[in-house]
Design a protein around this motif. Structure first.
Motif, PDB file in Angstrom:
ATOM      1  N   GLY A 499      -3.215  -9.884  10.369  1.00 10.12           N
ATOM      2  CA  GLY A 499      -3.619 -10.583  11.937  1.00 10.12           C
ATOM      3  C   GLY A 499      -4.544  -9.725  13.288  1.00 10.12           C
ATOM      4  O   GLY A 499      -4.900 -10.293  14.038  1.00 10.12           O
ATOM      5  N   THR A 500      -4.449  -8.049  12.512  1.00 13.38           N
ATOM      6  CA  THR A 500      -5.329  -7.501  13.889  1.00 13.38           C
ATOM      7  C   THR A 500      -6.401  -6.689  12.771  1.00 13.38           C
ATOM      8  O   THR A 500      -6.964  -7.322  11.968  1.00 13.38           O
ATOM      9  N   GLU A 501      -6.931  -6.213  13.969  1.00 10.95           N
ATOM     10  CA  GLU A 501      -8.559  -5.000  13.206  1.00 10.95           C
ATOM     11  C   GLU A 501      -7.463  -3.390  13.123  1.00 10.95           C
ATOM     12  O   GLU A 501      -9.005  -2.541  13.495  1.00 10.95           O
ATOM     13  N   GLN A 502      -6.632  -3.144  13.222  1.00  9.64           N
ATOM     14  CA  GLN A 502      -5.833  -2.205  12.925  1.00  9.64           C
ATOM     15  C   GLN A 502      -5.630  -1.848  11.694  1.00  9.64           C
ATOM     16  O   GLN A 502      -5.655  -2.063  10.546  1.00  9.64           O
ATOM     17  N   GLY A 503      -6.746  -0.846  11.197  1.00 12.38           N
ATOM     18  CA  GLY A 503      -6.651  -0.196   9.504  1.00 12.38           C
ATOM     19  C   GLY A 503      -5.274   0.661   9.528  1.00 12.38           C
ATOM     20  O   GLY A 503      -4.978   1.117  10.457  1.00 12.38           O
ATOM     21  N   ILE A 504      -4.864   0.659   8.004  1.00 17.17           N
ATOM     22  CA  ILE A 504      -4.055   1.517   7.964  1.00 17.17           C
ATOM     23  C   ILE A 504      -4.804   2.595   6.931  1.00 17.17           C
ATOM     24  O   ILE A 504      -5.192   2.257   5.986  1.00 17.17           O
ATOM     25  N   ALA A 505      -4.405   4.243   7.058  1.00 11.15           N
ATOM     26  CA  ALA A 505      -4.875   4.723   6.497  1.00 11.15           C
ATOM     27  C   ALA A 505      -3.671   4.825   5.606  1.00 11.15           C
ATOM     28  O   ALA A 505      -2.708   4.443   5.618  1.00 11.15           O
ATOM     29  N   GLY A 506      -3.864   5.746   4.417  1.00 11.24           N
ATOM     30  CA  GLY A 506      -3.250   6.028   3.143  1.00 11.24           C
ATOM     31  C   GLY A 506      -2.850   5.281   2.463  1.00 11.24           C
ATOM     32  O   GLY A 506      -1.730   5.178   1.338  1.00 11.24           O
ATOM     33  N   VAL A 507      -3.040   3.743   2.470  1.00 15.57           N
ATOM     34  CA  VAL A 507      -3.564   3.282   1.107  1.00 15.57           C
ATOM     35  C   VAL A 507      -3.682   3.877   0.297  1.00 15.57           C
ATOM     36  O   VAL A 507      -4.817   3.612  -0.257  1.00 15.57           O
ATOM     37  N   GLU A 508      -3.387   3.267  -1.141  1.00 16.72           N
ATOM     38  CA  GLU A 508      -3.845   3.626  -2.766  1.00 16.72           C
ATOM     39  C   GLU A 508      -4.930   2.843  -2.909  1.00 16.72           C
ATOM     40  O   GLU A 508      -3.667   1.336  -2.751  1.00 16.72           O
ATOM     41  N   VAL A 509      -5.938   2.366  -3.304  1.00 13.50           N
ATOM     42  CA  VAL A 509      -6.664   1.305  -3.746  1.00 13.50           C
ATOM     43  C   VAL A 509      -6.955   1.247  -4.813  1.00 13.50           C
ATOM     44  O   VAL A 509      -7.888   2.513  -5.044  1.00 13.50           O
ATOM     45  N   ARG A 510      -6.808   0.692  -6.135  1.00 13.43           N
ATOM     46  CA  ARG A 510      -7.508   1.034  -7.322  1.00 13.43           C
ATOM     47  C   ARG A 510      -8.698  -0.481  -7.468  1.00 13.43           C
ATOM     48  O   ARG A 510      -8.398  -1.120  -7.066  1.00 13.43           O
ATOM     49  N   LEU A 511      -9.213   0.365  -8.356  1.00 12.29           N
ATOM     50  CA  LEU A 511     -10.270  -0.571  -8.746  1.00 12.29           C
ATOM     51  C   LEU A 511     -10.101  -0.824 -10.454  1.00 12.29           C
ATOM     52  O   LEU A 511     -10.040   0.037 -10.915  1.00 12.29           O
ATOM     53  N   GLU A 512     -10.395  -2.312 -10.567  1.00 16.81           N
ATOM     54  CA  GLU A 512     -10.527  -2.466 -12.365  1.00 16.81           C
ATOM     55  C   GLU A 512     -11.253  -3.238 -12.483  1.00 16.81           C
ATOM     56  O   GLU A 512     -11.848  -4.480 -11.353  1.00 16.81           O
ATOM     57  N   GLN A 513     -11.425  -3.345 -13.341  1.00 19.58           N
ATOM     58  CA  GLN A 513     -12.252  -4.547 -14.475  1.00 19.58           C
ATOM     59  C   GLN A 513     -11.263  -4.474 -15.531  1.00 19.58           C
ATOM     60  O   GLN A 513     -11.059  -4.355 -16.826  1.00 19.58           O
ATOM     61  N   GLY A 514     -11.281  -6.168 -15.717  1.00 16.51           N
ATOM     62  CA  GLY A 514     -11.198  -6.857 -17.124  1.00 16.51           C
ATOM     63  C   GLY A 514      -9.362  -6.316 -17.082  1.00 16.51           C
ATOM     64  O   GLY A 514      -9.203  -6.596 -18.274  1.00 16.51           O
ATOM     65  N   GLY A 515      -9.105  -6.139 -16.505  1.00 18.19           N
ATOM     66  CA  GLY A 515      -7.166  -5.755 -16.299  1.00 18.19           C
ATOM     67  C   GLY A 515      -7.131  -3.905 -16.611  1.00 18.19           C
ATOM     68  O   GLY A 515      -5.833  -3.925 -16.664  1.00 18.19           O
ATOM     69  N   VAL A 516      -9.410  -3.100 -16.373  1.00 17.94           N
ATOM     70  CA  VAL A 516      -8.321  -2.214 -17.072  1.00 17.94           C
ATOM     71  C   VAL A 516      -8.577  -1.490 -15.704  1.00 17.94           C
ATOM     72  O   VAL A 516      -9.909  -1.353 -15.093  1.00 17.94           O
ATOM     73  N   PRO A 517      -7.773  -0.318 -15.627  1.00 17.22           N
ATOM     74  CA  PRO A 517      -8.319   0.112 -14.770  1.00 17.22           C
ATOM     75  C   PRO A 517      -9.350   0.890 -14.468  1.00 17.22           C
ATOM     76  O   PRO A 517      -9.504   2.058 -15.599  1.00 17.22           O
ATOM     77  N   LEU A 518     -10.143   1.698 -13.173  1.00 17.11           N
ATOM     78  CA  LEU A 518     -11.075   2.011 -13.080  1.00 17.11           C
ATOM     79  C   LEU A 518     -11.323   3.389 -12.592  1.00 17.11           C
ATOM     80  O   LEU A 518     -12.046   4.727 -12.953  1.00 17.11           O
ATOM     81  N   ASP A 519     -10.694   3.257 -11.923  1.00 18.09           N
ATOM     82  CA  ASP A 519     -10.580   4.204 -10.166  1.00 18.09           C
ATOM     83  C   ASP A 519     -10.370   3.567  -9.195  1.00 18.09           C
ATOM     84  O   ASP A 519      -9.425   2.650  -9.456  1.00 18.09           O
ATOM     85  N   SER A 520      -9.686   4.740  -7.853  1.00 17.53           N
ATOM     86  CA  SER A 520      -8.606   4.613  -7.085  1.00 17.53           C
ATOM     87  C   SER A 520      -9.337   5.442  -5.842  1.00 17.53           C
ATOM     88  O   SER A 520      -9.763   6.410  -6.442  1.00 17.53           O
ATOM     89  N   ALA A 521      -9.003   4.870  -5.354  1.00 17.73           N
ATOM     90  CA  ALA A 521      -9.056   5.554  -3.554  1.00 17.73           C
ATOM     91  C   ALA A 521      -8.476   5.551  -2.754  1.00 17.73           C
ATOM     92  O   ALA A 521      -7.046   4.495  -2.473  1.00 17.73           O
ATOM     93  N   VAL A 522      -8.196   6.461  -1.913  1.00 14.80           N
ATOM     94  CA  VAL A 522      -6.754   6.547  -0.776  1.00 14.80           C
ATOM     95  C   VAL A 522      -7.722   6.202   0.682  1.00 14.80           C
ATOM     96  O   VAL A 522      -8.264   6.747   1.106  1.00 14.80           O
TER      97      VAL A 522
END
Length: 729
Positions: A499-522
């Protein structure tokens, strides 16, 4: 400027010729500029310049103009201002002239330029109103320069309300200025502008009083006598911070009354003048206090017998904080101004100024830019830059004014580019600042001091872009639109509080394809993340952070050669949970810090402590409003003093973080100042810690007694007293 990066600068010779040498191959756009000159065409592009190739015949026609600016200088009543200096300035140009007996002035300046012009008084006591003038190739007349008199005076006496005797030593604060100590039972305040002025009076052993005086013009004189009521025995505090030699009151501080058994008995908050009062105390017991205020180290002292003499308590800045005040061009402090500190990675922190125009802002780590805005956003300060060393604080004061600014839009072949960073750096180093584009691709960069600047636009997945260097004057709005070129196939996005434009730092974001993890970023300070150099295809995102529900986004189709900006991942604090972190000012975890959550509706309290990662959490918390505090068993300081937390049936609260400062001891210093054996009242006594910026002041009371509370230990101090009648000791 070379398309794709690179630039070169030269100056034309006496015959108007110029040479740009050692250029890389590619397309080059050439733009001439000179004060008071318009060029036709404004710029030319040389396309396809090859290695070792020479191009000639690049020509521009210069239209130079000189114009006259003329008008009258007058005060707010319309009276002529004779013999004043009219100042005219722009980037790289300054000139002046004097007004005639009727206030008339005339100044010759180059055309095609924006100028700031104002009348400078021959003596203090005036507030000139600056005027912005944009010249072309024609004279401009009938300019009206106005200056408002600041020669108003308010005077009066200060007496005891019960005996009518003069109070010889008292303190006076005018509007939100510094507190001054006066003597002799009378006061005079000069150099006031028209309008309403608030005078705040206090004296040892008396309750404080405020008087509002309205001056209909800057030449009025008014007399106001003030009677102060004697205080009954109690514990009275006068909180302030030092700014050079000035005492700045600290309003809104939490003051806790503590009895001789260490029990917290009562609480209050300091007034606009920094005063706190606890009256009606048992004179047979000893009393103490605790003071908490965001941005300041915690101050405690004990062992005081109730009296009617206020204790002067100096608060010191907490490590990692920036303190200061915001004023207008008239020198008046501004309540409700917004002070922002931000870094190149998008981390943003902001605070509003209090009734004194003061603020305390926890600085992000690393090099930062700091700027202040008026409550309505119409004016801003110039941007200031600094980087705090570990364990230190800083003071930054700001003056609001109209400043140069840049606006524009950043787009690509795929449309608007949001969260692109528009950076600006002063030539030769110095000032730097940033702005970020919104969802519509627009940015607004404000508070830029006059000077020459290099620009740089960056966005994940795109080639960096550097528009031509440009000069900014005192007041001007320039538009710079940018089109970025994709350099990869990528997925970029942000994590935000729902509900805001306030960014959240320190979130782990994981990229997947077909249910298989490919990469992650913080995610960084603005909540941004990116996955670059991806093959075309379908992807999904999973994201998590302590204290929030996990978030996912699937069915993301990425075409080849496109930077795909996905919709923001919105995070909801986990229902029934209150959580956060306790770190020091360098971001290091603090284990074993005690946390307490108190139900303000009377439903009980919960306790926990931080783990080895500095994390804490309260679970299964029912819906209500709570007070959250943190305490270091070893005695360290934690800021802010508290959080007010609202827990609903569907959402808890997360990222309620505290900054920890290691424990330091404190001590009280008391004494008596005498002259030839007799105590001397009303003398300022100073206590300064050697090898430190810590400094405290107190004023002797009847009998010559003085007290300093909260001096940090261990440490060596120098004690001194000074009074014009006695000299220094």
């Amino acid at each position: 400027v070379r398309d794709g990066g690179g630039s070169a600068i030269t100056f034309s010779g006496n015959d108007g010729s110029f040479i740009l040498e050692n250029l890389r191959e590619g397309d080059w756009t050439i733009t001439p500029s000179r004060q008071g000159t318009r060029f036709t065409p404004a710029s030319l592009t040389v396309t396809g310049l090859g290695i070792g190739e020479e191009r000639t015949g690049v020509e521009f026609t210069a239209d130079r103009a000189t114009v006259f600016l003329s008008g009258y200088a007058e005060d707010e009543t319309g009276a002529a201002l004779a013999g004043w200096t009219v100042q005219v300035s722009s980037e790289g140009f300054n000139t002046h002239n004097r007004t005639f007996g009727d206030g008339f002035f005339s100044v010759r300046v180059p055309g095609y330029t924006t100028y700031a012009i104002y009348a400078s008084p021959p003596e203090p006591g005036w507030a000139p109103q600056p005027l912005e003038v944009v010249t072309e190739n024609e004279d401009i007349s009938d300019l009206a320069l106005v200056a408002e008199a600041m020669q108003g005076r308010i005077s009066g006496s200060v007496t005891d309300a019960e005996t009518a005797d003069s109070i010889q030593t008292f303190f006076l604060q005018v509007d939100s200025g510094a507190v001054r100590q006066l003597s002799g039972g009378a006061y005079v305040v000069d150099s006031l502008s028209r309008g309403s002025h608030l005078l705040s009076f206090s004296a040892s052993g008396y309750s404080a009083a405020e008087v509002t005086v309205n001056l209909s013009s800057g030449r009025d004189q008014a007399y106001r006598g003030v009677a102060l009521t004697p205080l009954e025995a109690g514990l009275y505090l006068r909180l302030y911070r030092l700014e050079e030699e000035d005492r700045i009151p600290v309003p809104g501080a939490l003051v806790i009354l503590v009895d001789q058994d260490g029990q917290r008995v009562d609480t209050t908050t300091t007034t606009t003048a920094g005063l706190a009062a606890f009256s009606g105390l048992d004179t047979g017991r000893l009393w103490g206090y605790e003071v908490e205020k965001a941005g300041f180290t915690r101050s405690t002292a004990a062992g005081f017998t109730p009296s009617n003499t206020p204790l002067d308590v100096q608060l010191n800045a907490a490590p990692g904080y920036i303190l200061g005040r915001v004023t207008g061009l008239d020198g008046q402090t501004v309540e409700g101004a917004v002070v922002q500190a931000f870094t190149g990675d998008g981390t943003l922190r902001e605070e509003e100024t209090d009734q004194q125009g003061s603020y305390a802002l926890l600085a992000p780590s690393g090099p930062i830019a700091v700027i202040a805005f008026s409550p309505d956003g119409a004016t801003s300060s110039y941007v200031r830059n600094l980087e705090l060393e570990a364990g230190t604080a800083a003071t930054l004061n700001f003056t609001l004014r109209r400043t140069a600014e840049l606006v524009g839009r950043v787009t690509s072949a795929g449309g608007n580019v949001n969260r692109a960073r528009f950076g600006i750096t002063q030539s030769g180093g110095g000032v730097f600042s940033y702005a970020w584009t919104g969802e519509d691709g627009w940015y607004r960069l404000r508070g830029i001091p006059p000077g020459s600047y290099f620009l740089n636009v960056t966005a994940e997945g795109y080639e960096d872009f550097s528009p031509p260097p440009m000069s900014l004057g005192t007041v001007r709005v320039d538009t710079v639109n940018v089109t970025l070129t994709s350099q990869t196939t990528a997925i970029v996005g942000r994590t935000v509080l729902a509900g805001t434009e306030q960014g959240i730092a320190g979130v782990e974001v994981r990229l997947e394809q077909g249910g298989v993890p490919l990469d992650s970023a913080v995610t960084g300070g603005d909540g941004g993340f990116s996955f670059l150099d991806l093959p075309a295809g379908s992807y999904a995102l999973e994201a998590s952070r302590f204290g929030y529900d996990d978030v996912s986004q699937g069915s993301i189709f990425l075409p080849a050669g496109l930077v795909l900006r996905v919709s923001p991942l919105e995070f909801h604090p986990t229902a029934g949970m209150v959580s956060g972190w306790v770190l020091n000012d360098q971001g290091e975890a603090r284990e074993g810090i005690a946390l307490q959550l108190i139900d303000l509706a009377g439903g009980g309290s919960w306790n926990t402590e931080t783990d080895s990662a500095g994390r804490y959490q309260f679970t299964a918390i029912p819906a209500s409003e709570y007070r959250l505090t943190a305490t270091d068993p070893a005695g360290g300081d934690l800021g802010p003093p508290e959080y007010r937390v609202v827990v609903t049936d569907t959402a808890g609260a997360a990222d309620l973080n505290f900054v920890h400062t290691p424990a330091r001891g404190t001590a009280n210093v008391t004494g008596v100042l005498t002259y030839r054996g007799a105590g001397v009242e009303g003398v300022e006594v100073n206590l300064r810690k050697l090898g430190s910026t810590e400094r405290m002041t107190a004023t002797t009371v009847s009998g010559g007694g003085f007290t300093f509370t909260g001096a940090t230990t261990p440490g060596n101090y120098r004690l001194s007293a000074r009074n014009p009648a006695y000299g220094e000791t």
